[in-house]
Motif scaffolding. Structure first.
Motif, PDB file in Angstrom:
ATOM      1  N   UNK A 246      -2.870  -7.963  -9.558  1.00  0.00           N
ATOM      2  CA  UNK A 246      -2.376  -8.135  -8.189  1.00  0.00           C
ATOM      3  C   UNK A 246      -1.086  -8.942  -8.177  1.00  0.00           C
ATOM      4  N   UNK A 247      -1.011  -9.983  -9.032  1.00  0.00           N
ATOM      5  CA  UNK A 247       0.211 -10.791  -9.106  1.00  0.00           C
ATOM      6  C   UNK A 247       1.388  -9.970  -9.612  1.00  0.00           C
ATOM      7  N   UNK A 248       1.146  -9.092 -10.575  1.00  0.00           N
ATOM      8  CA  UNK A 248       2.213  -8.210 -11.056  1.00  0.00           C
ATOM      9  C   UNK A 248       2.675  -7.264  -9.957  1.00  0.00           C
ATOM     10  N   UNK A 249       1.710  -6.811  -9.124  1.00  0.00           N
ATOM     11  CA  UNK A 249       2.090  -5.963  -8.003  1.00  0.00           C
ATOM     12  C   UNK A 249       3.017  -6.673  -7.036  1.00  0.00           C
ATOM     13  N   UNK A 250       2.760  -7.964  -6.781  1.00  0.00           N
ATOM     14  CA  UNK A 250       3.665  -8.737  -5.920  1.00  0.00           C
ATOM     15  C   UNK A 250       5.019  -8.942  -6.589  1.00  0.00           C
ATOM     16  N   UNK A 251       4.970  -9.179  -7.908  1.00  0.00           N
ATOM     17  CA  UNK A 251       6.226  -9.436  -8.626  1.00  0.00           C
ATOM     18  C   UNK A 251       7.160  -8.242  -8.574  1.00  0.00           C
ATOM     19  N   UNK A 252       6.611  -7.036  -8.482  1.00  0.00           N
ATOM     20  CA  UNK A 252       7.445  -5.837  -8.365  1.00  0.00           C
ATOM     21  C   UNK A 252       8.350  -5.926  -7.140  1.00  0.00           C
ATOM     22  N   UNK A 253       7.866  -6.569  -6.084  1.00  0.00           N
ATOM     23  CA  UNK A 253       8.657  -6.726  -4.858  1.00  0.00           C
ATOM     24  C   UNK A 253       9.439  -8.044  -4.851  1.00  0.00           C
ATOM     25  N   UNK A 254       9.457  -8.728  -5.979  1.00  0.00           N
ATOM     26  CA  UNK A 254      10.184  -9.991  -6.062  1.00  0.00           C
ATOM     27  C   UNK A 254       9.450 -11.164  -5.464  1.00  0.00           C
TER      28      UNK A 254
ATOM     29  N   UNK B 129       4.201 -12.129   9.427  1.00  0.00           N
ATOM     30  CA  UNK B 129       3.110 -11.384   8.800  1.00  0.00           C
ATOM     31  C   UNK B 129       2.854 -10.133   9.642  1.00  0.00           C
ATOM     32  N   UNK B 130       3.712  -9.134   9.454  1.00  0.00           N
ATOM     33  CA  UNK B 130       3.588  -7.901  10.217  1.00  0.00           C
ATOM     34  C   UNK B 130       3.580  -6.718   9.263  1.00  0.00           C
ATOM     35  N   UNK B 131       3.865  -5.537   9.785  1.00  0.00           N
ATOM     36  CA  UNK B 131       3.805  -4.326   8.976  1.00  0.00           C
ATOM     37  C   UNK B 131       4.827  -4.316   7.851  1.00  0.00           C
ATOM     38  N   UNK B 132       5.857  -5.165   7.922  1.00  0.00           N
ATOM     39  CA  UNK B 132       6.884  -5.173   6.865  1.00  0.00           C
ATOM     40  C   UNK B 132       6.327  -5.684   5.540  1.00  0.00           C
ATOM     41  N   UNK B 133       5.242  -6.454   5.574  1.00  0.00           N
ATOM     42  CA  UNK B 133       4.662  -6.965   4.329  1.00  0.00           C
ATOM     43  C   UNK B 133       3.460  -6.128   3.886  1.00  0.00           C
ATOM     44  N   UNK B 134       3.223  -5.014   4.580  1.00  0.00           N
ATOM     45  CA  UNK B 134       2.067  -4.198   4.250  1.00  0.00           C
ATOM     46  C   UNK B 134       2.152  -3.639   2.832  1.00  0.00           C
ATOM     47  N   UNK B 135       3.352  -3.247   2.404  1.00  0.00           N
ATOM     48  CA  UNK B 135       3.490  -2.676   1.065  1.00  0.00           C
ATOM     49  C   UNK B 135       3.141  -3.705  -0.007  1.00  0.00           C
ATOM     50  N   UNK B 136       3.603  -4.971   0.164  1.00  0.00           N
ATOM     51  CA  UNK B 136       3.283  -6.004  -0.821  1.00  0.00           C
ATOM     52  C   UNK B 136       1.777  -6.270  -0.880  1.00  0.00           C
ATOM     53  N   UNK B 137       1.163  -6.442   0.309  1.00  0.00           N
ATOM     54  CA  UNK B 137      -0.275  -6.723   0.353  1.00  0.00           C
ATOM     55  C   UNK B 137      -1.079  -5.532  -0.170  1.00  0.00           C
ATOM     56  N   UNK B 138      -0.662  -4.333   0.215  1.00  0.00           N
ATOM     57  CA  UNK B 138      -1.365  -3.137  -0.246  1.00  0.00           C
ATOM     58  C   UNK B 138      -1.284  -2.956  -1.751  1.00  0.00           C
ATOM     59  N   UNK B 139      -0.127  -3.205  -2.330  1.00  0.00           N
ATOM     60  CA  UNK B 139       0.020  -3.076  -3.779  1.00  0.00           C
ATOM     61  C   UNK B 139      -0.834  -4.110  -4.507  1.00  0.00           C
TER      62      UNK B 139
END
Length: 702
Positions: free
Chosen positions: A135-143, A157-167
């Motif tokens: 999960x941490x690597x998934x966040x790191x992909x988005x910096x 904390x809206x839909x713009x962070x959905x990709x980070x949380x989803x990954x």
């Protein structure tokens, strides 16, 4: 694929390789944890947040740990949603190291409380470390690389962070659940039903993580003192997941004995056969049936019978050889799967040991009982290549053992009544049902006043090459092959469509359809019948289902529930073939029937056999005392008609009235008797003579 000598070494090699997986996972996770701790301390970073946020998270973690410890049940398989949601929330805010500490606190503390589970807790903790790392690597992909010193605090904390949380969520679930399955799943192979249930459960976990984790993170930033309140939804999430798992497992378990059921056995057998074929080994299936168990039920009652079955199941568990698995198929029938067996002889030897273990004396409230058992053995690949075929061949061998009183029999093709000719007929029947080539004929039931009380739908099949096939023959094939539900569905659909057409013509006459015990035991049968009635716009009272007492001999509770559901929908029930099986007052009291049909074997000799006449008389008195209508089957002559009328029978059915007729002939028959009903030829002639005598011209009045 034939068994080979290399099967045993290959199997031993696999057993040596696979158990190393948990050790490898723990080692890798330990190295990752040590590296993370050293690196964090070296950078003078805190391992966990302090202040009010840290204390609030610690309290929330403690509540979750206390909840899991208090459960007293094993919830480790597939993980817990509450711990995962909290760990992911900490990961989003404070990074990998802080999330790992939360996860380890939950996993290891609960594991320590359950001392016998500490090895599993260590493996589960290692899996969580690697899952959180993914999960941490998934966040790191988005910096996004949060830490205690530099928490991740997006602008909103809206839909713009959905990709980070989803990954991050997807990475955690994918890695942790895959490693759990690989390291903790039984080496005997997973079951398709369990696998599907686990997948659905993990989807629910993913949705919950996506919804709860960001909320916990937001609360930790803006209102940390409220964090302990999240214990309520987290515990609710965990409880919901566990209930879903428990219900899924109940579908694969026999409710009385706790043994796996038929569905589990077939799925597990398929898995075992795949493995046996892969390594070139043999597998065997042993089918065990208790001899004369029904007489125990009839003598001591069903409650005593259930207690005996519990003792039998317990004995079976203790008598199983290493690696074998037992299941209850229903009634007094059990099965034992031998995933790996050396030879036909060794399989037969195991079966004899099991039969001997079940045949020792049983104690029931001081009463010593001896129940003998018969067993049939079928071996893969010698006797069948699939699970259903193996079960069918074991069933054939078991009945051979019963007939020969030999205790145990190995399947022999030359003694199998399921010949290629019968199998060919089964395929032809299946195709005939698909093509609609099976017909329904209708035989009337009439009262002694001439009123047409109803029709019975009787199935008829004319084979293109063999001609007319006797119903007893192809119905027996359908029952033994599993095609019976399909045949019942076809008959119900055809009969209700015909009833709807007759009602459109103004011919409102109820139609009876025979259903088998297997139909009554099928989940959802009552609802399916009600749905068909609604689709054809036929009132429930226009349908009558004919059952036999055999529906109560296997899974009586499910049968009672189904019959209650049918009567609640308004469908009438008739008890067919009364007097030929295990008829008793107990059965009549438990079956919600409104009509009883006396079997033709008693009616045929009613006029010449005093014993049969007495049986019919007693049956009529019994049924009428219970408020039931009585129909006599197989009435073929005037003398039998008159005897039944004198005894107080309500209606008759047989060739004297009419043979079973195709729908067109039945329509004409109903129209011809719509106004005056049906009367015997002698009565019709007398009526005509009376009319002629009353006519002044001496002509018959129309």
């Amino acid at each position: 694929m034939k068994p080979t000598d290399s099967a045993a070494p290959a199997s031993r090699l696999r057993q040596l390789v696979v158990p190393a997986a948990p050790a490898i996972i723990v080692t890798v996770a330990g190295l990752a944890l040590a590296t993370g701790v050293i690196r964090t301390i070296g950078q003078r970073e805190a391992l966990f947040p302090g202040g009010s946020v840290g204390w609030a998270l610690a309290i929330l973690t403690g509540i979750i740990v206390g909840h899991l410890v208090a459960l007293g049940r094993d919830r480790w398989w597939g993980g817990t949603g509450s711990g995962a949601a909290l760990a992911l929330a900490v990961l989003l805010l404070y990074g990998w190291m802080a999330a790992v500490l939360v996860s380890l606190a939950v996993v290891l503390l609960v594991g320590a409380a359950r001392r016998h589970r500490w090895r599993q807790a260590v493996v589960h903790g290692a899996v969580d470390i690697l899952g959180i790392g993914a999960a941490a690597l998934g966040l790191a992909v988005f910096g996004v690389v949060p830490s205690v010193r530099h928490p991740w605090t997006p602008d909103a904390w809206d839909l713009t962070v959905l990709s980070e949380v989803g990954t991050a969520t997807g990475g955690y679930l994918l890695v942790s659940r895959a490693l759990l399955w690989f390291s903790l799943a039984p080496r005997t192979g997973g079951l398709p039903t369990i696998a599907r249930t686990a997948l659905v459960r993990q989807v629910l976990v993913g949705i919950a993580l996506l919804g709860i984790s960001p909320l916990i993170a937001v609360c930790a930033v803006h209102a940390p003192l409220l964090l302990p309140l999240f214990a309520v939804p987290l515990i609710a999430l965990d409880s919901t997941l566990w209930i879903a798992r428990a219900r899924a497992e109940e579908q694969l378990r026999d409710p009385l004995t706790g043994l796996p059921n038929r569905q589990w056995l077939l799925e597990r057998t398929w898995s075992a056969l795949d493995e046996a074929e892969r390594v070139g080994a043999r597998s065997a299936l042993v089918l065990i049936d208790l001899d004369r168990f029904r007489s125990v039920n009839d003598t001591l009652g069903h409650l005593a019978g259930d207690r005996l079955l519990l003792q039998i199941a317990d004995r079976l568990r203790h008598a199983l050889p290493r690696g074998a698995e037992a299941a209850r198929l229903g009634g007094d029938e059990f099965a034992v799967l031998l995933p790996a067996t050396d030879s036909l002889t060794s399989s037969q030897r195991v079966a004899r040991n099991l039969v001997a273990a079940l045949g020792s004396p049983l104690d029931l409230d001081g009463l010593t009982l001896v129940l003998e058992a018969s067993a049939g053995v079928a071996v893969f690949p010698d006797h069948a290549m699939d699970a259903e075929g193996l079960l069918r061949r074991a069933d054939v061998a078991m009945y051979q053992a019963k007939r020969d009183r030999s205790g145990v029999e190995l399947y022999e093709a030359k003694r199998d009544g399921n010949t290629p000719d019968r199998l060919g007929l089964l395929g032809d029947l299946r195709r005939a049902l698909d093509a609609g080539d099976v017909e329904l004929h209708y035989q009337p039931k009439v009262g002694f006043d001439g009123h047409v009380a109803g029709l019975e739908a009787l199935v008829r099949w004319v084979h293109p090459d063999r001609g007319r096939v006797p119903p007893d023959e192809f119905i027996a094939i359908a029952e033994s092959s599993g095609l019976m539900p399909r045949l019942t569905e076809y008959v119900l659909e055809t009969a209700l469509a015909q009833v709807a057409r007759w009602r459109g013509m103004g011919l409102e006459v109820p139609v009876a359809v025979n259903v088998s015990p297997r139909d009554v035991h099928s989940p959802g049968f009552a609802g399916a019948v009600a749905a068909r009635l609604a689709r054809h716009r036929v009132p429930p009272g226009a349908l009558q289902l004919e059952i036999t007492e055999h529906v109560l001999l296997e899974d009586p509770q499910r049968a009672a529930d189904t019959l209650a559901g049918l009567t609640a929908h308004g469908v009438k029930m008739s008890l067919d073939d009364f007097g030929t099986g295990y008829s008793s007052l107990v059965h009549l009291r438990r079956l919600p029937v409104s009509e009883l049909k006396i079997d033709r074997s008693f009616v045929a000799r009613l006029a010449v056999d005093t014993e049969d006449a007495e049986i019919v008389r007693c049956t009529l008195d019994l049924a009428h005392s219970l408020g039931l209508l009585v129909v006599a089957e197989g009435v073929e002559d005037d003398e039998t008609w008159e005897r039944l009328r004198d005894l107080g029978c309500d209606a008759v059915q047989g060739w004297l009235v009419a043979a079973a007729m195709p729908p067109e002939e039945t329509t004409a028959w109903l129209r011809a008797r719509g106004e005056h009903g049906w009367h015997r030829e002698s009565e019709t002639a007398a009526l005509a003579a009376e009319k002629a005598a009353d006519s002044p011209s001496g002509q018959v009045l129309n």
